[in-house]
Scaffold this motif. Structure first.
Motif, mmCIF file in Angstrom:
data_model
loop_
_atom_site.group_PDB
_atom_site.id
_atom_site.type_symbol
_atom_site.label_atom_id
_atom_site.label_comp_id
_atom_site.label_asym_id
_atom_site.label_seq_id
_atom_site.Cartn_x
_atom_site.Cartn_y
_atom_site.Cartn_z
ATOM 1 N N SER A 84 52.835 48.399 46.346
ATOM 2 C CA SER A 84 53.113 47.225 46.916
ATOM 3 C C SER A 84 51.984 46.841 46.851
ATOM 4 C CB SER A 84 54.153 47.510 48.252
ATOM 5 O OG SER A 84 53.454 48.851 48.740
ATOM 6 N N GLY A 85 50.755 47.468 47.922
ATOM 7 C CA GLY A 85 49.665 46.563 48.228
ATOM 8 C C GLY A 85 48.832 46.612 47.247
ATOM 9 N N HIS A 86 48.926 46.184 45.966
ATOM 10 C CA HIS A 86 47.942 45.891 44.844
ATOM 11 C C HIS A 86 47.969 44.094 44.358
ATOM 12 C CE1 HIS A 86 47.470 49.765 43.366
ATOM 13 N NE2 HIS A 86 46.551 50.150 44.067
ATOM 14 N N GLU A 87 48.367 43.727 45.252
ATOM 15 C CA GLU A 87 48.285 42.501 44.568
ATOM 16 C C GLU A 87 46.594 42.075 44.497
ATOM 17 O OE1 GLU A 87 49.496 38.021 46.765
ATOM 18 O OE2 GLU A 87 49.969 39.350 47.505
ATOM 19 N N GLN A 88 45.824 41.727 44.724
ATOM 20 C CA GLN A 88 44.874 41.307 44.787
ATOM 21 C C GLN A 88 44.255 42.338 43.644
ATOM 22 O OE1 GLN A 88 43.635 38.911 46.094
ATOM 23 N NE2 GLN A 88 41.836 39.486 44.393
ATOM 24 N N VAL A 89 44.410 43.970 43.366
ATOM 25 C CA VAL A 89 44.306 44.028 42.354
ATOM 26 C C VAL A 89 44.596 43.136 40.916
ATOM 27 C CG1 VAL A 89 44.371 46.718 40.739
ATOM 28 C CG2 VAL A 89 44.415 46.293 42.867
ATOM 29 N N SER A 90 46.242 42.976 40.507
ATOM 30 C CA SER A 90 46.793 42.417 39.763
ATOM 31 C C SER A 90 46.128 40.759 39.964
ATOM 32 C CB SER A 90 48.075 41.599 40.299
ATOM 33 O OG SER A 90 49.167 41.395 39.392
ATOM 34 N N ARG A 91 45.919 40.348 40.551
ATOM 35 C CA ARG A 91 44.776 38.437 40.217
ATOM 36 C C ARG A 91 43.495 38.675 39.889
ATOM 37 N NH1 ARG A 91 47.883 34.688 42.782
ATOM 38 N NH2 ARG A 91 48.781 35.448 44.584
ATOM 39 N N SER A 92 43.376 40.172 40.370
ATOM 40 C CA SER A 92 41.722 40.988 39.654
ATOM 41 C C SER A 92 41.872 40.589 38.469
ATOM 42 C CB SER A 92 41.174 41.870 40.011
ATOM 43 O OG SER A 92 40.201 41.912 39.955
ATOM 44 N N LEU A 93 42.492 41.478 38.022
ATOM 45 C CA LEU A 93 42.848 41.564 36.122
ATOM 46 C C LEU A 93 43.265 40.260 35.412
ATOM 47 C CD1 LEU A 93 44.609 45.719 36.488
ATOM 48 C CD2 LEU A 93 42.188 44.378 35.701
ATOM 49 N N SER A 94 43.669 39.791 36.418
ATOM 50 C CA SER A 94 44.517 38.350 35.665
ATOM 51 C C SER A 94 43.245 37.436 35.473
ATOM 52 C CB SER A 94 45.853 38.575 36.408
ATOM 53 O OG SER A 94 46.876 39.233 36.100
ATOM 54 N N ALA A 95 42.590 37.941 36.117
ATOM 55 C CA ALA A 95 41.233 36.149 36.281
ATOM 56 C C ALA A 95 41.225 36.229 34.522
ATOM 57 C CB ALA A 95 40.076 37.126 37.170
ATOM 58 N N ARG A 96 40.782 34.844 34.339
ATOM 59 C CA ARG A 96 39.819 34.728 33.233
ATOM 60 C C ARG A 96 38.277 35.140 33.203
ATOM 61 N NH1 ARG A 96 42.563 32.930 29.671
ATOM 62 N NH2 ARG A 96 41.900 31.725 28.193
ATOM 63 N N GLY A 98 34.788 36.758 35.369
ATOM 64 C CA GLY A 98 33.970 37.344 36.601
ATOM 65 C C GLY A 98 34.431 38.630 36.268
ATOM 66 N N ASP A 99 34.198 39.787 36.872
ATOM 67 C CA ASP A 99 34.337 41.275 37.246
ATOM 68 C C ASP A 99 35.659 41.892 38.033
ATOM 69 O OD1 ASP A 99 33.799 43.813 37.295
ATOM 70 O OD2 ASP A 99 31.863 43.611 38.422
ATOM 71 N N ARG A 100 35.934 41.953 36.407
ATOM 72 C CA ARG A 100 37.938 42.397 36.613
ATOM 73 C C ARG A 100 37.706 44.194 38.034
ATOM 74 N NH1 ARG A 100 41.020 41.304 31.322
ATOM 75 N NH2 ARG A 100 40.519 38.573 31.557
ATOM 76 N N PHE A 101 36.418 44.663 37.190
ATOM 77 C CA PHE A 101 36.658 45.607 38.217
ATOM 78 C C PHE A 101 35.602 45.873 39.561
ATOM 79 C CE2 PHE A 101 38.832 46.493 34.096
ATOM 80 C CZ PHE A 101 39.883 47.282 34.036
ATOM 81 N N GLY A 102 35.136 44.676 39.286
ATOM 82 C CA GLY A 102 34.225 44.807 40.846
ATOM 83 C C GLY A 102 34.593 45.883 42.135
ATOM 84 N N ALA A 103 35.602 45.037 42.804
ATOM 85 C CA ALA A 103 36.149 45.639 43.992
ATOM 86 C C ALA A 103 37.725 47.108 43.238
ATOM 87 C CB ALA A 103 36.766 44.442 44.735
ATOM 88 N N LEU A 104 37.069 47.231 41.940
ATOM 89 C CA LEU A 104 38.734 48.140 42.016
ATOM 90 C C LEU A 104 38.322 49.820 42.588
ATOM 91 C CD1 LEU A 104 40.746 46.466 38.998
ATOM 92 C CD2 LEU A 104 40.095 45.868 41.123
ATOM 93 N N SER A 105 39.377 50.473 42.460
ATOM 94 C CA SER A 105 39.036 52.091 42.388
ATOM 95 C C SER A 105 39.196 52.790 41.265
ATOM 96 C CB SER A 105 38.850 52.429 43.860
ATOM 97 O OG SER A 105 39.077 53.850 43.899
ATOM 98 N N TRP A 106 39.077 53.015 40.393
ATOM 99 C CA TRP A 106 39.223 54.087 39.483
ATOM 100 C C TRP A 106 38.685 54.734 38.497
ATOM 101 C CZ3 TRP A 106 36.503 53.411 34.594
ATOM 102 C CH2 TRP A 106 35.177 52.862 34.860
#
Length: 167
Positions: A84-96, A98-106
């Protein structure tokens, strides 16, 4: 019936609106690129369970996706049902761009599947079959392993907005 472009556009808008009435989860599909170092991934909201035996799930990918070709070559794909707290994660991975993983913890598994921290479910899968269907491709994935997190509520996408489940 003959349709002109304005009618086709109107139908597309009507279909998008109609399809948005069905709430869906949001799933990150991620893996290491063929170099074994660079993460690639995308968010999908067209995810469904298919079979218990064998264990299969499906996603639907737009034929215009620039990310899917790289993911489809991966030996192992990580699916993370976003929390439920991953809205920004979804937006980042949907971006056309830029760095989709820059702010993600994986974290990456040995086979290349990537899972995102804070998800409600992790699936490690391999490609079983693809089926062309209109402007999308249905991707059937065989589940190799799973980890679920009972304390994480999933992110929900409904009427073109992110939502959370509440009692």
């Amino acid at each position: 019936m003959i349709r002109n472009d304005s009618i086709e556009i109107a139908m597309d808008v009507r279909l998008r609106r109609a399809f948005s009435t069905f709430p869906t989860g949001v799933v990150a599909v991620c893996a290491l690129d063929s170099d074994g170092v660079t993460p690639i991934g995308m968010a999908v909201n067209s995810f469904t369970s298919i079979s218990l035996e064998p264990a299969l799930v499906a996603i639907s990918v737009a034929n215009t996706s620039r990310t899917w070709p790289g993911l489809s070559r991966s030996a192992s794909l990580g699916l993370s049902v976003l929390g439920s707290g991953h809205e920004q994660v979804s937006r980042s991975l949907s971006a056309r761009d830029g760095d989709r993983f820059g702010a993600l913890s994986w974290a990456a598994e040995e086979g290349g599947a990537i899972h995102l921290d804070g998800a409600a479910l992790w699936l490690s899968c391999h490609l079983e079959q693809t089926i062309e269907a209109g402007d999308h491709t249905i991707v059937i994935l065989a589940i190799d392993d799973l980890t679920h997190f009972d304390d994480v509520e999933p992110l929900v996408f409904h009427q073109s907005r992110y939502r959370s489940i509440s009692a």
